[in-house]
Design a protein around this motif. Structure first.
Motif, PDB file in Angstrom:
ATOM      1  N   GLU A   1       0.844  -1.209   0.000  1.00  0.00           N
ATOM      2  CA  GLU A   1       0.000   0.000   0.000  1.00  0.00           C
ATOM      3  C   GLU A   1       0.872   1.250   0.000  1.00  0.00           C
ATOM      4  O   GLU A   1       0.539   2.264  -0.613  1.00  0.00           O
ATOM      5  CB  GLU A   1      -0.881   0.028   1.264  1.00  0.00           C
TER       6      GLU A   1
ATOM      7  N   TYR B   1      -5.409 -11.245   4.925  1.00  0.00           N
ATOM      8  CA  TYR B   1      -5.312 -11.943   3.630  1.00  0.00           C
ATOM      9  C   TYR B   1      -6.056 -11.159   2.547  1.00  0.00           C
ATOM     10  O   TYR B   1      -5.564 -11.022   1.427  1.00  0.00           O
ATOM     11  CB  TYR B   1      -5.894 -13.346   3.792  1.00  0.00           C
ATOM     12  N   SER B   2      -7.223 -10.619   2.891  1.00  0.00           N
ATOM     13  CA  SER B   2      -7.956  -9.882   1.860  1.00  0.00           C
ATOM     14  C   SER B   2      -7.207  -8.599   1.500  1.00  0.00           C
ATOM     15  O   SER B   2      -7.173  -8.211   0.328  1.00  0.00           O
ATOM     16  CB  SER B   2      -9.395  -9.608   2.301  1.00  0.00           C
TER      17      SER B   2
ATOM     18  N   GLU C   1      -4.498  -9.851  -0.769  1.00  0.00           N
ATOM     19  CA  GLU C   1      -4.988 -10.198  -2.110  1.00  0.00           C
ATOM     20  C   GLU C   1      -5.371  -8.951  -2.905  1.00  0.00           C
ATOM     21  O   GLU C   1      -5.246  -8.916  -4.123  1.00  0.00           O
ATOM     22  CB  GLU C   1      -6.183 -11.164  -2.020  1.00  0.00           C
ATOM     23  N   ARG C   2      -5.834  -7.940  -2.192  1.00  0.00           N
ATOM     24  CA  ARG C   2      -6.144  -6.693  -2.882  1.00  0.00           C
ATOM     25  C   ARG C   2      -4.883  -6.146  -3.557  1.00  0.00           C
ATOM     26  O   ARG C   2      -4.911  -5.722  -4.717  1.00  0.00           O
ATOM     27  CB  ARG C   2      -6.698  -5.680  -1.867  1.00  0.00           C
TER      28      ARG C   2
ATOM     29  N   VAL D   1      -2.312  -7.953  -4.391  1.00  0.00           N
ATOM     30  CA  VAL D   1      -1.960  -8.883  -5.469  1.00  0.00           C
ATOM     31  C   VAL D   1      -2.743  -8.492  -6.726  1.00  0.00           C
ATOM     32  O   VAL D   1      -2.202  -8.390  -7.826  1.00  0.00           O
ATOM     33  CB  VAL D   1      -2.267 -10.343  -5.067  1.00  0.00           C
ATOM     34  N   GLY D   2      -4.041  -8.244  -6.532  1.00  0.00           N
ATOM     35  CA  GLY D   2      -4.896  -7.854  -7.652  1.00  0.00           C
ATOM     36  C   GLY D   2      -4.430  -6.561  -8.302  1.00  0.00           C
ATOM     37  O   GLY D   2      -4.526  -6.394  -9.520  1.00  0.00           O
TER      38      GLY D   2
END
Lengths: 659, 247, 232
Positions: A54, A171-172, A175-176, A178-179
């Motif tokens: 981030e 994790y979310s 993954e955000r 990662v996306g």
């Protein structure tokens, strides 16, 4: 080499604020060209990887599981502490700080622990913002419960699955990223070597567990968030794959190992049922809020627990520790259970278990409240029990179901049988205030570092520490190092250091595969576990530890002569993965024994039988051991001991008492 | 107890698989996976290739274990994962057929191990609240009624094991997607991205090659965490609303 | 199309098409069943024939008929597409057989049941709809009732079709398939619409079950009673 803890100047409650406002920063443009490797995707790893991404760093994240969501943080049940004082019961940052230092038996750094207590409140805010569904009151505010070693209600929870919910939050966030392309995720990858160039960590060698291929990855810094090493005991509450390999490779590459013998034995686990047992299952400490622990007053009791009258039961925790009762810290509860069982009062087929009984509180605490809520006059005991069961189901339903699933006994009807089991390791890679190990550019977060929990961790503090390190500490402290690295161009993985490191790994793997002996990896692991549990477990003594060291060395020699690993290197081969991990445990086990042998005192989870009070409590020696043991690896399983003195300026050291 | 096993063996994703039969001595208190540990030790001692299977926490929460036992994901008992299934659920002399999750979107890696990366990619497409670290307000400034928190929690207990996909005759992932969409669409924190989220996640789900839901209910019946079928109703509703809004 | 293209491109969109057309077909079945039930009044088919004339002459009904056709075609086309496409999503089949442990057989067999209904439908249309719409006027023969009304005698056509026992068996089988198709389809459509309510969802399930039994039962009774001459 001298240990530099880099604790900032100033009073303990301003150190972190001061540090944050004076630490060097990296500007956003430069962050984009700095690459950070994060190994492990549990609470510490996922939160660190997400937060650093981030901020703009390029991140590569690694986990050995098939998805980052499976890291073992997910199994934490009870809760996470934070000094929010939402219950208006006198909690504060200072109290959380004080409880943690005292709970750790005065073997943790004041500055680190205070920082942890400070950021604890931010963690709850962050998790709620992510959509973590914490338990709530009818008014919509967050709910709290108590955990061992404290007298306030500061534990936030989501039924018995708090770790899962917190990890899925982190994790979310991961993954955000990662996306968004800011994190490259490598799952089913194991870190097998640290690559050092000019003394600094500059990358890792990772093994793709599906193809068996070795890969070279460059990073300006490497973060190890690889959890604890409780699996050295074979049977523990850790996941089957939890291992010390990444931390051990770092240790062999120059990172000191701190307090390796500090192991937490959790008092409430489902007892061992047979020799085939592969792991132990924890029953959350939160159960001690409402469960009363007891054994029969008579030895070799044959009656069923419900048939034993009240006055023939020994509620030994309430008897010995009236102030904290069933909520004494874990080390104390565990030792007390062992003491009763060793004295012959244990229950169950193996006589190595004690009762955890909910009946009293189901009737008197929940049953009565519920009866008066519903306006039932003079309810009978049976009615109260039924009402109480409903509440117990709401609070602990999943734990009770899990217990029933495993033991085929119904805890709503008969008391649980529990016994202590290895759960957490306070020891780990030695780190300074910035979480940096003794290798520049190599960091350790969460359970992987030697931690803020001293010699004993309080319940619901592991989740707090993992997330504190990942969300709120490393994003600042890493800047202090990386701000000096902005001129370092990415180093080609053709660099000779990468080539050498990879060769070292492939030689090691080929050596293991070449042995082709007779014994399975599992059988070595099991044997090591037994040695560790018997001689470096809940109670230790000089003679046993010395024997253990010899036994481990002999076992290790035999392993390298006689182990059999099926399959080949270039395929999905879980046995080979396991062999590498057990090989490292066989070295770590010895170091743990050396550590325990050298620490001639008892403190927290480390109980040396030679050092106890008349009442059987741990006897600290603050004169000689108010310090951290940091072990430096020398060639061929030789170590040099360094010590970091601990200074207590804000808390007066005293004998820990929960009476 | 004596157990006959018929286990799917497949060297890698591209090779042909076949069943092999084994005999194992088990104890009723063993977990199903511990029975496989015993089998594997036997195989290794006999110089044969052990059976590859996924497992990690062995307490029913990590979602890694994944065996289809006699045609049912995680075996015959409701609400448990394979690791929590105990041999006392079987009888002396039983023949048990063990297969991997089967779905095109979950290719077999080896034997009983499959690749569930598709689930991660679905979450990466939108299964989150976009809030950077440090942006949060005080936790109690967001009031959430207990019933809402409880229902969101129930949906959030999904362990991402993929039993829903493996049970569905269409290999549909809608229970998995529905659980996450339900959790985040119920909570105030999930509102700003509510419509974009569901559309992105459904698009990714379709792109991964999962089938379409035909409401047979097999997913919810086999879910080890007993996620209710109603999360799919929620998913449908959320998705149509978003689409009709032009998302 | 634009905003509605998802109805033919996404898995959830296709599902919605199935549900919307399914509910439309259910509505049609209700009307059809009510009219057929008039046969059971045993008045020589007068009420039934009058209703049939109303249906044939009312312009609103005629327009609805076109919509109904489109609905049928969409339901069939989308249903076939989904059945075959879904089947491809699992190339390797299971060997272990779960039986009905986790789902009802008819909920897994909607494509099969639908196909039987489709075959039945072709036959059914040939028997009645084609004859009454496309054959020369008055091919069915006319009847004049006591009140002086003259109309096509669809009732007579039914009686003649159902003299054939094979036709009766086919009709009864068709109704069986319909019953099971509805048993899943009715509540499934509401699930697709996203209805998730503590009290309404169970009501829908009960209404659906009742509808799925009663409507096909009425349909199935008629060929039987006419074949055996209970209704003349």
């Amino acid at each position: 080499m001298k240990l530099e803890s880099k604790i900032p100047q100033g009073s303990v409650d301003t150190k972190w604020t001061q540090y944050k406002s004076s630490v060097s920063l990296v500007n956003p443009a430069n962050k984009r060209s700095l690459h950070v490797i994060v190994v492990g995707t549990g609470l510490a790893g996922a939160s660190a990887a997400a937060t650093l991404a981030e901020m703009g760093y390029k991140v590569s994240a690694f986990c050995f599981q098939d998805s980052p969501r499976r890291a073992h943080s997910i199994a934490a049940q009870g809760g996470i502490n934070a000094a929010k004082n939402y219950q208006n019961d006198g909690d504060s940052v200072y109290r959380l700080f004080y409880d943690t230092i005292k709970g750790g038996d005065y073997r943790a750094r004041e500055a680190n622990v205070h920082r942890l207590a400070e950021v604890s409140t931010n963690i709850i805010d962050q998790c709620v913002a992510q959509g973590v569904p914490f338990a709530r009151e009818y008014g919509g505010t967050l709910s709290n419960r108590s955990f061992g070693g404290t007298q306030v209600q500061r534990t936030f929870y989501a039924a018995g699955q708090t770790g899962q919910q917190l990890l899925l939050g982190a994790y979310s966030a991961l993954e955000r990223q990662v996306g968004l392309g800011n994190v490259t995720m490598y799952s089913r990858h194991e870190m097998v070597e640290v690559v050092k160039i000019d003394g600094k960590a500059r990358g890792i060698i990772a093994r793709d567990l599906v193809s068996g291929k070795l890969e070279r990855h460059f990073g300006h810094a490497v973060l190890l968030c690889t959890g604890g090493y409780g699996n050295v005991f074979y049977l523990s509450t850790n996941a089957m794959g939890s291992n010390v390999t990444a931390a051990w490779k770092a240790h062999r590459a120059g990172a000191f190992f701190g307090n390796p013998c500090f192991t937490q034995i959790h008092p409430t686990c489902i007892p061992v049922s047979g020799h085939y047992q592969s792991k132990l299952t924890l029953m959350s400490e939160s159960l001690r809020n409402d469960g009363r622990i007891w054994v029969p007053k008579k030895k070799d009791e044959t009656r069923q627990p419900n048939d034993i009258p009240e006055d023939e039961r020994d509620y030994y925790l309430e008897r010995r520790y009236p102030a904290f009762g069933n909520l004494v810290p874990r080390d104390i509860a565990s030792r007390a259970a062992k003491e009763r069982c060793d004295a012959g009062y244990g229950v169950g087929t193996t006589k190595m278990a004690v009762y955890l009984d909910f009946k009293y509180n189901m009737i008197n605490k929940y049953g009565r409240t519920e009866a008066s809520k519903r306006g039932i006059q003079n309810p009978s005991e049976d009615v109260l029990l039924e009402l109480g069961k409903e509440i117990a189901k709401e609070k602990y339903g999943n734990l009770f179901d899990m217990y029933k699933q495993i033991t085929a006994e119904d805890p709503y009807e008969v008391p649980m049988k529990i016994y202590p089991a290895v759960h957490y390791t306070m020891g780990g890679l030695w780190v300074d205030y910035e979480l940096q190990t003794t290798v520049p550019g190599l960091y350790a977060l969460g359970e992987a570092n030697f931690s803020d929990h001293g010699a004993n961790r309080l319940g619901a503090s592991a989740l707090m520490q993992g997330l504190a390190d990942g969300y709120f500490i490393i994003p600042y402290t890493l800047g202090s190092y990386l701000s000096k690295e902005i001129h370092t161009k990415p180093i080609s993985t053709d660099h000779e250091a990468f080539v050498e490191a990879e060769k070292k790994v492939s030689d090691r793997i080929n050596q293991l595969m070449g042995i082709q002996g007779k014994r399975t990896v599992e059988s070595y692991h099991r044997e090591l576990g037994l040695i560790m549990w018997d001689k470096c477990g809940m109670a230790r003594n000089e003679k046993g530890l010395k024997e253990a060291i010899d036994q481990i060395r002999a076992l290790r020699d035999d392993f390298y002569k006689n182990v059999r690993i099926p399959g080949s290197v270039d395929e999905f081969n879980p046995e080979l993965d396991k062999a590498g991990r057990v090989a490292d445990f066989l070295e770590l086990g010895e170091l743990m024994c050396w550590d325990a042998l050298n620490r001639n005192e008892s403190c927290g989870g480390h109980f040396r039988e030679e050092y106890q009070t008349e009442e059987g409590e741990a006897l600290r020696d603050d004169e000689n051991f108010k310090n951290v043991f940091a072990w430096e690896y020398k060639e061929n399983n030789q170590w040099e001991l360094h010590k970091e003195e601990l200074n207590y300026e804000n808390i007066k050291i005293q004998q820990r008492s929960y009476k | 107890m004596n157990i006959n096993l018929k286990v799917w063996r497949q060297r890698n994703q591209n090779s042909e698989g076949r069943f092999e039969e084994y005999k194992v001595q088990a104890s009723p208190d063993m977990s199903f996976l511990e029975m496989f540990d015993v089998l594997n030790e036997q195989l290794i001692e006999d110089g044969k290739d052990p059976v590859a299977f996924d497992h990690d926490c062995r307490e029913g929460i990590c979602g890694m274990c994944s065996m289809v036992i006699n045609g049912r994901p995680h075996g015959p008992k409701q609400g448990v994962t394979t690791c929590q299934l105990h041999m006392r659920s079987f009888s002396e002399g039983d023949t048990i057929v063990v297969e991997p999750w089967r779905a095109n979107a979950f290719p077999v890696i080896k034997d009983l191990s499959v690749n569930r990366g598709a689930f991660d990619r679905i979450i990466a497409s939108g299964g989150y609240v976009s809030v950077n670290t440090g942006n949060a307000v005080d936790a109690n400034s967001i009031l959430i009624p207990k019933e809402v928190a409880d229902e969101a929690f129930e949906a959030a207990t999904c362990i991402g094991c993929g039993a829903c996909v493996s049970a569905c005759k269409n290999a549909s992932a809608m229970l998995f997607v529905g659980a996450k969409v339900t959790q985040l669409s119920m909570l105030p924190q999930g509102q700003p991205e509510r419509q974009a989220r569901v559309v992105a996640m459904v698009n990714q789900m379709d792109a991964e090659g999962f089938g379409a839901c035909t409401n047979t209910g097999a997913c919810a019946a086999e879910c080890p965490k007993q996620i209710p079928l109603s999360v799919i109703a929620n998913l449908n509703r959320e998705y149509y609303k978003a689409k009709l809004n032009g998302k | 199309m634009g905003v509605l293209s998802f109805l033919f491109s996404s898995s959830l969109g296709r599902k919605l098409v199935m549900a919307v057309t399914g509910i439309a077909l259910i509505a049609f079945l209700l009307v059809h069943c009510l009219i057929n039930a008039m046969v059971l009044l045993n008045d020589g088919g007068q009420t039934f024939n009058e209703a049939a004339r109303f249906m044939a002459e009312n312009p609103f009904i005629r327009i609805s008929e076109i919509l109904l056709f489109v609905g049928f075609l969409l339901h069939i086309a989308q249903g076939l597409y989904l059945t075959f496409d879904n089947r491809k999503r699992r190339a390797a089949k299971y060997t272990g057989n779960p039986g009905n442990a986790n789902s009802k057989w008819y909920s897994r067999s909607m494509g099969f049941l639908g196909t039987i209904i489709l075959i039945f439908l072709v036959l059914h249309l040939k028997h009645f709809w084609v004859v009454s719409r496309f054959h020369a006027p008055h091919a069915l023969g006319e009847i004049t009732y006591a009140n002086g009304d003259t109309m096509e005698n669809l009732f007579l056509e039914m009686a003649s079709v159902f003299t054939n026992p094979i036709a009766v068996v086919i009709y009864v089988l068709g109704c069986f398939s319909l019953a099971y198709h509805l048993l899943h389809g009715f509540s499934s459509a509401f699930q697709t619409f996203g209805v998730n309510h503590k009290s309404y969802t169970p009501i829908i399930a009960s209404v659906g079950a009742a509808f799925s039994i009663i409507v096909p039962l009425i349909f199935a009774i008629i060929p039987v009673v006419m074949h055996f001459g209970i209704i003349k």
